[in-house]
Design a protein around this motif. Structure first.
Motif, PDB file in Angstrom:
ATOM      1  N   LEU A  13       0.829  -1.213   0.000  1.00  0.00           N
ATOM      2  CA  LEU A  13       0.000   0.000   0.000  1.00  0.00           C
ATOM      3  C   LEU A  13       0.856   1.252   0.000  1.00  0.00           C
ATOM      4  O   LEU A  13       0.525   2.250  -0.638  1.00  0.00           O
ATOM      5  N   GLY A  14       1.964   1.219   0.721  1.00  0.00           N
ATOM      6  CA  GLY A  14       2.878   2.366   0.728  1.00  0.00           C
ATOM      7  C   GLY A  14       3.456   2.646  -0.646  1.00  0.00           C
ATOM      8  O   GLY A  14       3.592   3.804  -1.051  1.00  0.00           O
ATOM      9  N   MET A  15       3.790   1.592  -1.385  1.00  0.00           N
ATOM     10  CA  MET A  15       4.306   1.780  -2.740  1.00  0.00           C
ATOM     11  C   MET A  15       3.232   2.343  -3.665  1.00  0.00           C
ATOM     12  O   MET A  15       3.519   3.191  -4.513  1.00  0.00           O
ATOM     13  N   LEU A  16       2.005   1.904  -3.534  1.00  0.00           N
ATOM     14  CA  LEU A  16       0.932   2.416  -4.380  1.00  0.00           C
ATOM     15  C   LEU A  16       0.664   3.891  -4.126  1.00  0.00           C
ATOM     16  O   LEU A  16       0.432   4.669  -5.048  1.00  0.00           O
ATOM     17  N   VAL A  17       0.695   4.287  -2.864  1.00  0.00           N
ATOM     18  CA  VAL A  17       0.415   5.680  -2.504  1.00  0.00           C
ATOM     19  C   VAL A  17       1.553   6.591  -2.941  1.00  0.00           C
ATOM     20  O   VAL A  17       1.337   7.730  -3.346  1.00  0.00           O
ATOM     21  N   SER A  18       2.791   6.107  -2.904  1.00  0.00           N
ATOM     22  CA  SER A  18       3.933   6.962  -3.237  1.00  0.00           C
ATOM     23  C   SER A  18       4.055   7.222  -4.726  1.00  0.00           C
ATOM     24  O   SER A  18       4.745   8.147  -5.132  1.00  0.00           O
ATOM     25  N   CYS A  19       3.418   6.429  -5.569  1.00  0.00           N
ATOM     26  CA  CYS A  19       3.470   6.648  -7.013  1.00  0.00           C
ATOM     27  C   CYS A  19       2.464   7.733  -7.360  1.00  0.00           C
ATOM     28  O   CYS A  19       1.266   7.491  -7.377  1.00  0.00           O
ATOM     29  N   GLY A  20       2.965   8.927  -7.648  1.00  0.00           N
ATOM     30  CA  GLY A  20       2.063  10.036  -7.941  1.00  0.00           C
ATOM     31  C   GLY A  20       2.224  10.519  -9.361  1.00  0.00           C
ATOM     32  O   GLY A  20       3.137  10.150 -10.084  1.00  0.00           O
ATOM     33  N   GLY A  21       1.363  11.399  -9.779  1.00  0.00           N
ATOM     34  CA  GLY A  21       1.404  11.976 -11.113  1.00  0.00           C
ATOM     35  C   GLY A  21       2.285  13.195 -11.205  1.00  0.00           C
ATOM     36  O   GLY A  21       2.394  13.794 -12.261  1.00  0.00           O
ATOM     37  N   ASP A  22       2.921  13.608 -10.133  1.00  0.00           N
ATOM     38  CA  ASP A  22       3.732  14.812 -10.144  1.00  0.00           C
ATOM     39  C   ASP A  22       5.052  14.637 -10.876  1.00  0.00           C
ATOM     40  O   ASP A  22       5.743  15.602 -11.132  1.00  0.00           O
ATOM     41  N   ASP A  23       5.424  13.416 -11.191  1.00  0.00           N
ATOM     42  CA  ASP A  23       6.691  13.182 -11.848  1.00  0.00           C
ATOM     43  C   ASP A  23       6.594  13.273 -13.364  1.00  0.00           C
ATOM     44  O   ASP A  23       7.581  13.071 -14.055  1.00  0.00           O
ATOM     45  N   ASP A  24       5.419  13.565 -13.913  1.00  0.00           N
ATOM     46  CA  ASP A  24       5.271  13.700 -15.348  1.00  0.00           C
ATOM     47  C   ASP A  24       6.063  14.909 -15.810  1.00  0.00           C
ATOM     48  O   ASP A  24       5.981  15.989 -15.213  1.00  0.00           O
ATOM     49  N   ILE A  25       6.803  14.736 -16.878  1.00  0.00           N
ATOM     50  CA  ILE A  25       7.719  15.784 -17.331  1.00  0.00           C
ATOM     51  C   ILE A  25       7.010  16.731 -18.293  1.00  0.00           C
ATOM     52  O   ILE A  25       6.615  16.336 -19.385  1.00  0.00           O
ATOM     53  N   CYS A  26       6.846  17.955 -17.917  1.00  0.00           N
ATOM     54  CA  CYS A  26       6.397  19.058 -18.778  1.00  0.00           C
ATOM     55  C   CYS A  26       5.129  18.750 -19.564  1.00  0.00           C
ATOM     56  O   CYS A  26       5.046  19.044 -20.750  1.00  0.00           O
ATOM     57  N   GLU A  27       4.136  18.164 -18.953  1.00  0.00           N
ATOM     58  CA  GLU A  27       2.908  17.849 -19.670  1.00  0.00           C
ATOM     59  C   GLU A  27       2.014  19.058 -19.877  1.00  0.00           C
ATOM     60  O   GLU A  27       1.222  19.095 -20.781  1.00  0.00           O
ATOM     61  N   SER A  28       2.143  20.060 -19.051  1.00  0.00           N
ATOM     62  CA  SER A  28       1.222  21.184 -19.163  1.00  0.00           C
ATOM     63  C   SER A  28       1.843  22.380 -19.882  1.00  0.00           C
ATOM     64  O   SER A  28       1.513  23.516 -19.609  1.00  0.00           O
ATOM     65  N   GLY A  29       2.745  22.134 -20.820  1.00  0.00           N
ATOM     66  CA  GLY A  29       3.291  23.206 -21.642  1.00  0.00           C
ATOM     67  C   GLY A  29       4.381  24.012 -20.988  1.00  0.00           C
ATOM     68  O   GLY A  29       4.626  25.137 -21.395  1.00  0.00           O
ATOM     69  N   GLU A  30       5.072  23.478 -19.996  1.00  0.00           N
ATOM     70  CA  GLU A  30       6.123  24.225 -19.329  1.00  0.00           C
ATOM     71  C   GLU A  30       7.468  24.082 -20.018  1.00  0.00           C
ATOM     72  O   GLU A  30       8.442  24.674 -19.615  1.00  0.00           O
ATOM     73  N   GLY A  31       7.564  23.276 -21.076  1.00  0.00           N
ATOM     74  CA  GLY A  31       8.829  23.024 -21.761  1.00  0.00           C
ATOM     75  C   GLY A  31       9.222  24.189 -22.657  1.00  0.00           C
ATOM     76  O   GLY A  31       8.511  25.176 -22.816  1.00  0.00           O
ATOM     77  N   THR A  32      10.382  24.062 -23.267  1.00  0.00           N
ATOM     78  CA  THR A  32      10.891  25.083 -24.175  1.00  0.00           C
ATOM     79  C   THR A  32       9.951  25.211 -25.373  1.00  0.00           C
ATOM     80  O   THR A  32       9.642  24.224 -26.029  1.00  0.00           O
TER      81      THR A  32
END
Length: 158
Positions: A13-32
């Motif tokens: 359960l700890g492993m499931l909870v620690s996997c979050g969506g915050d590690d997605d790289i530049c999905e909301s247009g923050e890239g160059t």
């Protein structure tokens, strides 16, 4: 044995909870941001749609083919991010046709965005030079800075 199963369940359960969506790289247009190129008719000066456009870019290790765009009125082209003051872009209307070389000159500014995205580059003071004409007859700079991908930065006249 009950405690061992309980410990395994807690770890799982700890492993499931620690996997979050915050590690997605530049999905909301923050890239160059990429450079937006639009096309104009050389006689009338009005924006036009091209049947096909083949684009290649030299990122410092030779030309990279970006493929063909069909029935397009604009194209987004990534520029170099390696502190080079220019990027060479090649345009042609047919696969085996003549190729125009356009050199895009600029200065860059870097901004830290996030740990996942890293550093975002902004391009300022854009100028363009038509090195090899035909099929491109003329280049004009639109917006002379690239902060997002909304405004047209370069107009090509065919």
């Amino acid at each position: 044995m009950k405690y061992f199963k309980f410990l395994i369940a807690i770890c799982f359960l700890g492993m499931l909870v620690s996997c979050g969506g915050d590690d997605d790289i530049c999905e909301s247009g923050e890239g160059t941001p990429r450079m937006k190129v639009a096309y104009r008719d050389k006689d009338s000066g009005k924006e036009t749609t091209l049947d096909s456009l083949y684009v290649a870019v030299d990122y410092g290790a030779g030309k990279v083919d970006l493929g063909v765009a069909v029935k397009t009125d604009s194209r987004l082209i990534p520029l170099r991010v390696d502190n080079s003051p220019y990027t060479d872009v090649y345009f042609k209307l047919t696969k085996k046709g003549k190729e125009s070389k356009v050199r895009i000159n600029y200065t860059t500014k870097s901004t830290y965005v996030s740990p996942g995205c890293g550093i975002k580059k902004y391009y300022e003071n854009l100028t363009s030079e038509l090195v090899t004409p035909d099929p491109v007859q003329k280049v004009e700079v639109g917006q002379n800075q690239i902060e997002n991908e909304d405004k047209t930065n370069l107009y090509l006249s065919f």
